[in-house]
Motif scaffolding. Structure first.
Motif, PDB file in Angstrom:
ATOM      1  N   GLY A 167       0.835  -1.207   0.000  1.00  0.00           N
ATOM      2  CA  GLY A 167       0.000   0.000   0.000  1.00  0.00           C
ATOM      3  C   GLY A 167       0.864   1.249   0.000  1.00  0.00           C
ATOM      4  N   GLU A 178      -2.771   6.001   0.798  1.00  0.00           N
ATOM      5  CA  GLU A 178      -3.955   5.158   1.019  1.00  0.00           C
ATOM      6  C   GLU A 178      -4.281   5.047   2.515  1.00  0.00           C
ATOM      7  N   ASN A 215      -5.912   8.352   3.506  1.00  0.00           N
ATOM      8  CA  ASN A 215      -7.330   8.456   3.106  1.00  0.00           C
ATOM      9  C   ASN A 215      -8.254   7.941   4.210  1.00  0.00           C
TER      10      ASN A 215
END
Ligand code: NAP
Length: 249
Positions: free
Chosen positions: A215, A219, A222
């Motif tokens: 990842g 991310e 978020n």
């Protein structure tokens, strides 16, 4: 389009990696951000510049979160700037990996100090103002390893598992004051922390991820943004796993 307008966010360990992306994301969405760092002043200033470049508001502030007195000084400095965090992201974290038999007392103490006590110290300092305001968002960055366990990370997994349990207790205790406490548990994310891992360990981890890739720090940011925003106001005591399916509860 600026859900965090008027909010003040403290992000610990925001000079690099996941913390830096969290700081930028919160600022992009309207929060004024205190970018905490331990030793990387130049990198923290770069994060502040990135935020200024997108029209946001931020400043860098040094403190080692594993030190209670250092955290008191940090909050005194924030207060002197009339900066009272209503969003606290306890992100600062370190690893000192080794097989349990080889882990020294210091390897345990330093990891617990930064990863667990750091979050406790910052929560303690941030709480009175959040209570006064009747609103707060505390987001603790734990880890997949706090759930799954991992050979060579007994100290780290203990710190992260305890951080999740701490979050749940705080969620129960602080709910009446309008303060939400949640955790985000990243899996294998590309940052300096994972860059230091041996290649065979990285390959093994990648094979265990159903989505087939590591990842990004963005991310993880978020998920933190969502928890920091009013749209998640009915969520507390939860953990969001950002791990590509690497570990399923
Ligand atoms: P990183 O790239 O190594 O960055 C660590 C950050 O923490 C840096 O900004 C560093 O500041 C700061 N820090 C370290 N010790 C500190 C202290 N005593 N006081 C204040 N700040 C301190 O790590 P990362 O990968 O972004 O990890 C961020 C968080 O996510 C950590 O809690 C980590 O455990 C967690 N996590 C990461 C992964 C992953 O795969 N990367 C997975 C699960 C969980 P300086 O630059 O000033 O030293």
């Amino acid at each position: 389009m600026t859900p965090l307008a008027g909010r003040c966010a403290l992000v610990t360990g925001a000079s690099r990696g996941i913390g830096a992306e969290i700081a930028v994301s919160l600022a992009q969405n309207g929060a004024a951000v205190a970018v905490n760092y331990s030793g990387s002043r130049v990198k923290a200033e770069e994060v502040v510049s990135r935020i200024a470049h997108i029209g946001g508001s931020a400043f860098a502030v040094q403190a080692s979160v594993g030190d209670a007195k250092g955290v008191q000084t940090l909050f005194a400095e924030l207060s002197s700037r009339s900066f009272e965090p209503d969003i606290l992201v306890n992100n600062a974290g370190i690893t000192k990996d080794n097989l349990f038999m080889r882990l020294s007392d210091e390897d345990f103490e330093s990891v617990i100090a930064v990863n667990l006590k750091g979050a406790i110290f910052c929560t303690k300092q941030a709480l009175p103002n959040m209570i006064k305001r009747g609103y707060g968002k505390i987001i603790n960055i734990s880890s997949v390893v706090g759930y799954s366990g991992n050979a060579g990370q007994a100290n780290y997994s203990a710190s992260k598992g305890a951080l999740s349990a701490f979050s749940r207790s705080c969620a129960v205790e602080f709910g009446a004051f309008g303060i939400r406490v949640n955790t985000v548990a990243p899996g294998f994310i590309e940052t300096d922390m994972t860059a230091a891992l041996p290649e065979d360990v990285k390959l093994g981890m990648l094979k265990s991820i159903p989505l087939g890739r590591a990842g990004s720090a963005e991310e993880v940011a978020n998920a933190v943004l969502w928890l920091a925003s009013p749209i998640s106001d009915y969520i507390t005591g939860q953990s969001i796993h950002v791990n590509g399916g690497m570990y399923l509860q």
